[in-house]
Design a protein around this motif. Structure first.
Motif, PDB file in Angstrom:
ATOM      1  N   THR A 269      30.938  48.397  34.403  1.00  0.00           N
ATOM      2  CA  THR A 269      32.023  47.792  35.493  1.00  0.00           C
ATOM      3  C   THR A 269      33.116  47.308  34.632  1.00  0.00           C
ATOM      4  O   THR A 269      33.055  46.611  33.756  1.00  0.00           O
ATOM      5  CB  THR A 269      31.489  46.829  36.601  1.00  0.00           C
ATOM      6  N   PRO A 270      34.443  47.571  35.088  1.00  0.00           N
ATOM      7  CA  PRO A 270      35.528  46.750  34.433  1.00  0.00           C
ATOM      8  C   PRO A 270      35.300  45.024  34.339  1.00  0.00           C
ATOM      9  O   PRO A 270      34.883  44.611  35.310  1.00  0.00           O
ATOM     10  CB  PRO A 270      36.729  47.291  35.275  1.00  0.00           C
ATOM     11  N   VAL A 271      35.627  44.754  33.387  1.00  0.00           N
ATOM     12  CA  VAL A 271      35.367  43.189  32.987  1.00  0.00           C
ATOM     13  C   VAL A 271      37.046  42.555  33.175  1.00  0.00           C
ATOM     14  O   VAL A 271      37.850  43.049  32.539  1.00  0.00           O
ATOM     15  CB  VAL A 271      35.040  42.913  31.558  1.00  0.00           C
ATOM     16  N   LYS A 272      36.838  41.546  33.995  1.00  0.00           N
ATOM     17  CA  LYS A 272      38.547  40.847  34.280  1.00  0.00           C
ATOM     18  C   LYS A 272      38.433  39.807  33.392  1.00  0.00           C
ATOM     19  O   LYS A 272      37.404  39.064  32.697  1.00  0.00           O
ATOM     20  CB  LYS A 272      38.308  40.034  35.476  1.00  0.00           C
ATOM     21  N   ARG A 273      39.461  39.879  32.462  1.00  0.00           N
ATOM     22  CA  ARG A 273      39.887  38.819  31.305  1.00  0.00           C
ATOM     23  C   ARG A 273      40.153  37.565  31.768  1.00  0.00           C
ATOM     24  O   ARG A 273      40.505  37.212  32.916  1.00  0.00           O
ATOM     25  CB  ARG A 273      41.109  39.315  30.466  1.00  0.00           C
ATOM     26  N   LEU A 274      39.521  36.499  31.223  1.00  0.00           N
ATOM     27  CA  LEU A 274      39.718  35.163  31.663  1.00  0.00           C
ATOM     28  C   LEU A 274      40.781  34.545  30.986  1.00  0.00           C
ATOM     29  O   LEU A 274      41.170  34.766  29.714  1.00  0.00           O
ATOM     30  CB  LEU A 274      38.560  34.388  31.218  1.00  0.00           C
ATOM     31  N   VAL A 275      41.719  34.220  31.748  1.00  0.00           N
ATOM     32  CA  VAL A 275      43.240  33.737  31.509  1.00  0.00           C
ATOM     33  C   VAL A 275      42.963  31.974  31.264  1.00  0.00           C
ATOM     34  O   VAL A 275      42.608  31.464  32.450  1.00  0.00           O
ATOM     35  CB  VAL A 275      44.158  34.201  32.326  1.00  0.00           C
ATOM     36  N   PRO A 276      42.969  31.717  30.252  1.00  0.00           N
ATOM     37  CA  PRO A 276      42.839  30.112  30.052  1.00  0.00           C
ATOM     38  C   PRO A 276      44.003  29.344  30.726  1.00  0.00           C
ATOM     39  O   PRO A 276      45.305  29.648  30.440  1.00  0.00           O
ATOM     40  CB  PRO A 276      42.818  29.916  28.614  1.00  0.00           C
ATOM     41  N   THR A 277      44.047  28.131  31.318  1.00  0.00           N
ATOM     42  CA  THR A 277      44.941  27.283  31.692  1.00  0.00           C
ATOM     43  C   THR A 277      44.990  26.038  30.675  1.00  0.00           C
ATOM     44  O   THR A 277      46.017  25.190  30.851  1.00  0.00           O
ATOM     45  CB  THR A 277      44.657  26.826  33.090  1.00  0.00           C
ATOM     46  N   ALA A 278      44.132  25.833  29.717  1.00  0.00           N
ATOM     47  CA  ALA A 278      44.217  24.792  28.865  1.00  0.00           C
ATOM     48  C   ALA A 278      43.086  25.054  27.696  1.00  0.00           C
ATOM     49  O   ALA A 278      42.137  25.579  28.002  1.00  0.00           O
ATOM     50  CB  ALA A 278      43.897  23.458  29.339  1.00  0.00           C
TER      51      ALA A 278
ATOM     52  N   SER B 139      39.587  27.747  32.867  1.00  0.00           N
ATOM     53  CA  SER B 139      40.183  28.850  33.477  1.00  0.00           C
ATOM     54  C   SER B 139      39.557  28.910  35.049  1.00  0.00           C
ATOM     55  O   SER B 139      38.239  28.563  34.978  1.00  0.00           O
ATOM     56  CB  SER B 139      39.767  30.404  32.881  1.00  0.00           C
ATOM     57  N   PRO B 140      40.123  28.977  36.077  1.00  0.00           N
ATOM     58  CA  PRO B 140      39.858  29.206  37.371  1.00  0.00           C
ATOM     59  C   PRO B 140      38.788  30.371  37.423  1.00  0.00           C
ATOM     60  O   PRO B 140      37.847  30.154  38.476  1.00  0.00           O
ATOM     61  CB  PRO B 140      40.971  29.251  38.379  1.00  0.00           C
ATOM     62  N   ASP B 141      38.904  31.415  36.590  1.00  0.00           N
ATOM     63  CA  ASP B 141      38.054  32.680  36.768  1.00  0.00           C
ATOM     64  C   ASP B 141      36.623  32.292  36.187  1.00  0.00           C
ATOM     65  O   ASP B 141      35.762  33.330  36.478  1.00  0.00           O
ATOM     66  CB  ASP B 141      38.759  33.690  36.194  1.00  0.00           C
ATOM     67  N   ALA B 142      36.585  31.269  35.307  1.00  0.00           N
ATOM     68  CA  ALA B 142      35.303  31.218  34.653  1.00  0.00           C
ATOM     69  C   ALA B 142      34.326  30.443  35.463  1.00  0.00           C
ATOM     70  O   ALA B 142      34.681  29.825  36.488  1.00  0.00           O
ATOM     71  CB  ALA B 142      35.399  30.397  33.454  1.00  0.00           C
ATOM     72  N   VAL B 143      32.967  30.708  35.223  1.00  0.00           N
ATOM     73  CA  VAL B 143      31.980  29.939  35.829  1.00  0.00           C
ATOM     74  C   VAL B 143      32.049  28.416  35.690  1.00  0.00           C
ATOM     75  O   VAL B 143      32.101  28.094  34.400  1.00  0.00           O
ATOM     76  CB  VAL B 143      30.382  30.491  35.448  1.00  0.00           C
ATOM     77  N   ASP B 144      32.036  27.626  36.512  1.00  0.00           N
ATOM     78  CA  ASP B 144      32.150  26.224  36.347  1.00  0.00           C
ATOM     79  C   ASP B 144      33.665  25.864  35.818  1.00  0.00           C
ATOM     80  O   ASP B 144      33.674  24.821  35.416  1.00  0.00           O
ATOM     81  CB  ASP B 144      31.178  25.524  35.516  1.00  0.00           C
ATOM     82  N   GLY B 145      34.622  26.799  35.783  1.00  0.00           N
ATOM     83  CA  GLY B 145      35.802  26.592  35.244  1.00  0.00           C
ATOM     84  C   GLY B 145      36.222  26.530  33.907  1.00  0.00           C
ATOM     85  O   GLY B 145      37.105  26.103  33.346  1.00  0.00           O
ATOM     86  N   LEU B 146      35.029  26.667  32.979  1.00  0.00           N
ATOM     87  CA  LEU B 146      34.908  26.757  31.333  1.00  0.00           C
ATOM     88  C   LEU B 146      34.492  27.593  30.855  1.00  0.00           C
ATOM     89  O   LEU B 146      33.353  28.320  31.464  1.00  0.00           O
ATOM     90  CB  LEU B 146      34.529  25.345  31.390  1.00  0.00           C
ATOM     91  N   TYR B 147      35.102  28.187  29.842  1.00  0.00           N
ATOM     92  CA  TYR B 147      34.032  28.938  28.848  1.00  0.00           C
ATOM     93  C   TYR B 147      34.547  28.497  27.453  1.00  0.00           C
ATOM     94  O   TYR B 147      35.535  28.157  26.913  1.00  0.00           O
ATOM     95  CB  TYR B 147      34.499  30.505  29.175  1.00  0.00           C
TER      96      TYR B 147
END
Length: 98
Positions: free
Chosen positions: A26-35, A52-60
């Motif tokens: 499946t296509p993977v959505k790129r995580l866009v960092p906010t900090a 990143s708001p797209d990451a699990v728990d907001g961090l990666y």
């Protein structure tokens, strides 16, 4: 094997192949960092982390390495470059070098 027998097994083989073939990725959505943050963990490892708001728990975690001067320098540079690319803030929470 007769032609009739071969035609009877062909659909079964095709059906089995369809069941065991892995699904297409499946296509993977790129995580866009906010900090971007560089941290020194309690176990002595350096961690370059992105929020990143797209990451699990907001961090990666972007990178992890031993706390060596060369690794710290490399990870600091990488964090600054990632922050520059995405137009976000880079924060270094590692203690100053002596």
């Amino acid at each position: 094997m007769t032609e009739a027998a071969m035609s009877n097994t062909a659909p079964a083989k095709a059906s089995l192949a369809a069941e065991t073939t892995p699904a297409t990725a499946t296509p993977v959505k790129r995580l866009v960092p906010t900090a971007i943050t560089l941290l020194l963990r309690d176990d002595g490892t350096l961690v370059l982390r992105a929020e990143s708001p797209d990451a699990v728990d907001g961090l990666y975690n972007v990178d992890r390495d031993e706390n060596l001067p060369q690794a710290r320098w490399r990870m600091r540079r990488r964090g600054q470059e990632l922050a520059r690319q995405h137009g976000v803030q880079f924060t270094d929470f590692t203690p100053p070098e002596r």
